[in-house]
Design a protein around this motif. Structure first.
Motif, PDB file in Angstrom:
ATOM      1  N   LEU A   1       0.825  -1.211   0.000  1.00  0.00           N
ATOM      2  CA  LEU A   1       0.000   0.000   0.000  1.00  0.00           C
ATOM      3  C   LEU A   1       0.855   1.255   0.000  1.00  0.00           C
ATOM      4  CD1 LEU A   1      -2.658  -1.118   2.644  1.00  0.00           C
ATOM      5  CD2 LEU A   1      -2.800  -1.298   0.148  1.00  0.00           C
ATOM      6  N   ALA A   2       0.424   2.255  -0.754  1.00  0.00           N
ATOM      7  CA  ALA A   2       1.103   3.544  -0.779  1.00  0.00           C
ATOM      8  C   ALA A   2       0.953   4.229   0.580  1.00  0.00           C
ATOM      9  CB  ALA A   2       0.508   4.424  -1.878  1.00  0.00           C
ATOM     10  N   ALA A   3       1.883   5.112   0.897  1.00  0.00           N
ATOM     11  CA  ALA A   3       1.833   5.837   2.170  1.00  0.00           C
ATOM     12  C   ALA A   3       0.542   6.632   2.308  1.00  0.00           C
ATOM     13  CB  ALA A   3       3.046   6.758   2.294  1.00  0.00           C
ATOM     14  N   ASP A   4       0.010   7.129   1.184  1.00  0.00           N
ATOM     15  CA  ASP A   4      -1.239   7.889   1.207  1.00  0.00           C
ATOM     16  C   ASP A   4      -2.414   7.051   0.685  1.00  0.00           C
ATOM     17  OD1 ASP A   4      -0.413   7.757  -1.418  1.00  0.00           O
ATOM     18  OD2 ASP A   4      -0.821   9.872  -1.855  1.00  0.00           O
ATOM     19  N   PHE A   5      -2.367   5.741   0.909  1.00  0.00           N
ATOM     20  CA  PHE A   5      -3.412   4.818   0.477  1.00  0.00           C
ATOM     21  C   PHE A   5      -4.796   5.305   0.911  1.00  0.00           C
ATOM     22  CE2 PHE A   5      -6.132   1.295   2.033  1.00  0.00           C
ATOM     23  CZ  PHE A   5      -6.466   0.731   0.815  1.00  0.00           C
ATOM     24  N   THR A   6      -5.758   5.225  -0.035  1.00  0.00           N
ATOM     25  CA  THR A   6      -7.127   5.646   0.244  1.00  0.00           C
ATOM     26  C   THR A   6      -8.096   4.514  -0.059  1.00  0.00           C
ATOM     27  OG1 THR A   6      -6.583   7.926  -0.344  1.00  0.00           O
ATOM     28  CG2 THR A   6      -8.915   7.347  -0.302  1.00  0.00           C
ATOM     29  N   ASP A   7      -8.915   4.169   0.923  1.00  0.00           N
ATOM     30  CA  ASP A   7      -9.976   3.184   0.770  1.00  0.00           C
ATOM     31  C   ASP A   7     -11.219   3.942   0.306  1.00  0.00           C
ATOM     32  OD1 ASP A   7     -12.066   1.372   1.059  1.00  0.00           O
ATOM     33  OD2 ASP A   7     -11.280   0.515   2.911  1.00  0.00           O
ATOM     34  N   ARG A   8     -11.643   3.727  -0.937  1.00  0.00           N
ATOM     35  CA  ARG A   8     -12.768   4.465  -1.516  1.00  0.00           C
ATOM     36  C   ARG A   8     -14.128   3.890  -1.129  1.00  0.00           C
ATOM     37  NH1 ARG A   8     -10.963   9.396  -2.471  1.00  0.00           N
ATOM     38  NH2 ARG A   8      -9.131   9.396  -3.822  1.00  0.00           N
ATOM     39  N   THR A   9     -14.142   2.728  -0.471  1.00  0.00           N
ATOM     40  CA  THR A   9     -15.382   2.145   0.052  1.00  0.00           C
ATOM     41  C   THR A   9     -15.191   1.862   1.537  1.00  0.00           C
ATOM     42  OG1 THR A   9     -14.610   0.025  -0.855  1.00  0.00           O
ATOM     43  CG2 THR A   9     -16.297   1.191  -2.103  1.00  0.00           C
ATOM     44  N   LEU A  10     -14.744   2.860   2.249  1.00  0.00           N
ATOM     45  CA  LEU A  10     -14.376   2.722   3.657  1.00  0.00           C
ATOM     46  C   LEU A  10     -15.597   2.381   4.512  1.00  0.00           C
ATOM     47  CD1 LEU A  10     -11.867   3.154   5.547  1.00  0.00           C
ATOM     48  CD2 LEU A  10     -12.807   5.433   5.976  1.00  0.00           C
TER      49      LEU A  10
ATOM     50  N   GLU B   1      -8.444 -15.983  -6.787  1.00  0.00           N
ATOM     51  CA  GLU B   1      -9.113 -16.760  -7.836  1.00  0.00           C
ATOM     52  C   GLU B   1      -8.886 -16.131  -9.212  1.00  0.00           C
ATOM     53  OE1 GLU B   1     -10.535 -19.609  -7.440  1.00  0.00           O
ATOM     54  OE2 GLU B   1     -10.844 -19.736  -5.276  1.00  0.00           O
ATOM     55  N   ASP B   2      -8.982 -14.809  -9.285  1.00  0.00           N
ATOM     56  CA  ASP B   2      -8.815 -14.099 -10.555  1.00  0.00           C
ATOM     57  C   ASP B   2      -8.024 -12.826 -10.322  1.00  0.00           C
ATOM     58  OD1 ASP B   2     -10.637 -15.498 -12.623  1.00  0.00           O
ATOM     59  OD2 ASP B   2     -11.967 -15.237 -10.898  1.00  0.00           O
ATOM     60  N   LEU B   3      -7.179 -12.490 -11.280  1.00  0.00           N
ATOM     61  CA  LEU B   3      -6.418 -11.252 -11.251  1.00  0.00           C
ATOM     62  C   LEU B   3      -6.377 -10.708 -12.667  1.00  0.00           C
ATOM     63  CD1 LEU B   3      -3.150 -10.578  -9.303  1.00  0.00           C
ATOM     64  CD2 LEU B   3      -3.425  -9.748 -11.623  1.00  0.00           C
ATOM     65  N   VAL B   4      -6.861  -9.470 -12.849  1.00  0.00           N
ATOM     66  CA  VAL B   4      -6.942  -8.853 -14.175  1.00  0.00           C
ATOM     67  C   VAL B   4      -6.245  -7.499 -14.124  1.00  0.00           C
ATOM     68  CG1 VAL B   4      -8.478  -7.989 -15.979  1.00  0.00           C
ATOM     69  CG2 VAL B   4      -9.135 -10.008 -14.659  1.00  0.00           C
ATOM     70  N   VAL B   5      -5.342  -7.267 -15.066  1.00  0.00           N
ATOM     71  CA  VAL B   5      -4.617  -5.998 -15.152  1.00  0.00           C
ATOM     72  C   VAL B   5      -5.040  -5.279 -16.424  1.00  0.00           C
ATOM     73  CG1 VAL B   5      -2.346  -4.909 -15.288  1.00  0.00           C
ATOM     74  CG2 VAL B   5      -2.625  -7.032 -13.981  1.00  0.00           C
ATOM     75  N   ALA B   6      -5.422  -4.007 -16.269  1.00  0.00           N
ATOM     76  CA  ALA B   6      -5.761  -3.164 -17.419  1.00  0.00           C
ATOM     77  C   ALA B   6      -5.459  -1.714 -17.061  1.00  0.00           C
ATOM     78  CB  ALA B   6      -7.227  -3.319 -17.793  1.00  0.00           C
ATOM     79  N   GLY B   7      -4.624  -1.065 -17.859  1.00  0.00           N
ATOM     80  CA  GLY B   7      -4.239   0.312 -17.557  1.00  0.00           C
ATOM     81  C   GLY B   7      -3.521   0.376 -16.223  1.00  0.00           C
ATOM     82  N   ASP B   8      -3.944   1.290 -15.349  1.00  0.00           N
ATOM     83  CA  ASP B   8      -3.333   1.389 -14.021  1.00  0.00           C
ATOM     84  C   ASP B   8      -4.185   0.711 -12.966  1.00  0.00           C
ATOM     85  OD1 ASP B   8      -5.464   3.133 -13.853  1.00  0.00           O
ATOM     86  OD2 ASP B   8      -4.311   4.808 -13.005  1.00  0.00           O
ATOM     87  N   ARG B   9      -5.098  -0.179 -13.409  1.00  0.00           N
ATOM     88  CA  ARG B   9      -6.009  -0.869 -12.497  1.00  0.00           C
ATOM     89  C   ARG B   9      -5.707  -2.366 -12.446  1.00  0.00           C
ATOM     90  NH1 ARG B   9      -7.289   4.099 -12.160  1.00  0.00           N
ATOM     91  NH2 ARG B   9      -9.382   4.775 -11.637  1.00  0.00           N
ATOM     92  N   VAL B  10      -5.895  -2.935 -11.251  1.00  0.00           N
ATOM     93  CA  VAL B  10      -5.842  -4.383 -11.067  1.00  0.00           C
ATOM     94  C   VAL B  10      -7.115  -4.797 -10.351  1.00  0.00           C
ATOM     95  CG1 VAL B  10      -4.633  -6.334 -10.015  1.00  0.00           C
ATOM     96  CG2 VAL B  10      -3.324  -4.403 -10.909  1.00  0.00           C
TER      97      VAL B  10
ATOM     98  N   ALA C   1      -0.067   3.059  -8.388  1.00  0.00           N
ATOM     99  CA  ALA C   1       0.804   4.192  -8.722  1.00  0.00           C
ATOM    100  C   ALA C   1       2.182   3.912  -8.141  1.00  0.00           C
ATOM    101  CB  ALA C   1       0.241   5.497  -8.149  1.00  0.00           C
ATOM    102  N   ASP C   2       3.211   3.990  -8.980  1.00  0.00           N
ATOM    103  CA  ASP C   2       4.588   3.743  -8.546  1.00  0.00           C
ATOM    104  C   ASP C   2       4.746   2.391  -7.859  1.00  0.00           C
ATOM    105  OD1 ASP C   2       5.392   6.276  -9.499  1.00  0.00           O
ATOM    106  OD2 ASP C   2       4.675   7.216  -7.646  1.00  0.00           O
TER     107      ASP C   2
ATOM    108  N   ALA D   1      -2.620   2.626  -4.555  1.00  0.00           N
ATOM    109  CA  ALA D   1      -2.927   3.984  -4.094  1.00  0.00           C
ATOM    110  C   ALA D   1      -4.380   4.117  -3.662  1.00  0.00           C
ATOM    111  CB  ALA D   1      -2.633   4.987  -5.208  1.00  0.00           C
ATOM    112  N   GLU D   2      -5.274   3.399  -4.369  1.00  0.00           N
ATOM    113  CA  GLU D   2      -6.699   3.445  -4.049  1.00  0.00           C
ATOM    114  C   GLU D   2      -7.273   2.041  -4.163  1.00  0.00           C
ATOM    115  OE1 GLU D   2      -8.867   7.207  -5.601  1.00  0.00           O
ATOM    116  OE2 GLU D   2      -7.377   6.673  -7.138  1.00  0.00           O
ATOM    117  N   ASN D   3      -8.310   1.782  -3.366  1.00  0.00           N
ATOM    118  CA  ASN D   3      -8.975   0.488  -3.388  1.00  0.00           C
ATOM    119  C   ASN D   3     -10.475   0.692  -3.289  1.00  0.00           C
ATOM    120  OD1 ASN D   3      -9.633  -2.227  -3.188  1.00  0.00           O
ATOM    121  ND2 ASN D   3      -9.013  -2.420  -1.058  1.00  0.00           N
ATOM    122  N   TRP D   4     -11.207   0.008  -4.170  1.00  0.00           N
ATOM    123  CA  TRP D   4     -12.660  -0.106  -4.078  1.00  0.00           C
ATOM    124  C   TRP D   4     -12.912  -1.592  -3.829  1.00  0.00           C
ATOM    125  CZ3 TRP D   4      -9.911   2.818  -7.411  1.00  0.00           C
ATOM    126  CH2 TRP D   4     -10.250   4.159  -7.551  1.00  0.00           C
TER     127      TRP D   4
END
Length: 198
Positions: free
Chosen positions: A90-99, A129-138, A173-174, A178-181
């Motif tokens: 997790l990034a130092a400024d990690f944000t949970d978008r569904t907190l 079970e599944d892992l999908v990478v597209a753009g900057d999203r996993v 990011a890097d 950085a963010e999680n939903w």
């Protein structure tokens, strides 16, 4: 965890067909990152790292590799409870978008959630079970299993089987999340714990 969410058991089905399945050129990259991540946490070993059962990658494998590493490292945290994996993923400024209500924002949130849940389910494990990478999203579909032998609030477990799924969407990011939903099948979990009638 959000207690009012129910997830579809196949959230990746619309996306898998549109993405390129794991390319042979990516296999050595994934193998090397699994070996390298094993040394990140003093209490964890390479055998603690979950391996994705199904993986799909869109784009360049070299760009995808650090994103896969971040996702698998975070999955290793949920699988083992070892906070060193969370700090690495997790990034130092990690944000949970569904907190969820009551959970602190940032890295401390997942650390507290894992600790509390492992008091109820000490043998908790998580499989990717599944892992999908597209753009900057996993996108990751996790399968949690264990037994409710501990304490959950005022409720004492009696060895009930715990078996539920969760879906996470990360923005990377890097090389870090950085963010999680996220969305968990909390209805099934609450039923298994005996908090909600089936």
């Amino acid at each position: 965890m959000n207690h009012n969410s129910r997830m579809d058991s196949t959230p990746f089905s619309p996306f898998l067909g549109a993405l390129t399945m794991l390319k042979p050129s990516l296999i050595p990259c994934v193998a090397s990152l699994v070996v390298s991540v094993g040394g990140l946490a003093s209490t964890a070993t390479a055998s603690d790292l979950p391996v994705a059962r199904h993986m799909a990658v869109s784009g360049d494998a070299t760009v995808a590799t650090p994103m896969i590493q971040a996702a698998l490292t975070y999955a290793a945290f949920w699988n083992t409870g070892d906070g060193a994996f969370a700090h690495r993923a997790l990034a130092a400024d990690f944000t949970d978008r569904t907190l969820p209500s009551g959970r602190p924002q940032g890295v401390v949130g997942p650390l507290q959630a894992s600790k509390a849940f492992r008091l109820a389910v000490p043998d908790l494990n998580a499989e990717v079970e599944d892992l999908v990478v597209a753009g900057d999203r996993v996108s990751v579909r996790l399968h949690f299993r264990g037994h409710f032998t501990g304490q959950f609030g005022a409720l004492q477990g009696a060895g009930q089987t715990v078996d539920f799924q969760a879906f996470d969407l990360y923005r990377i990011a890097d090389g870090r999340i950085a963010e999680n939903w996220h969305l968990e099948d909390n209805l099934s979990l609450m039923q298994q714990l005996g908090l909600v009638k089936r």
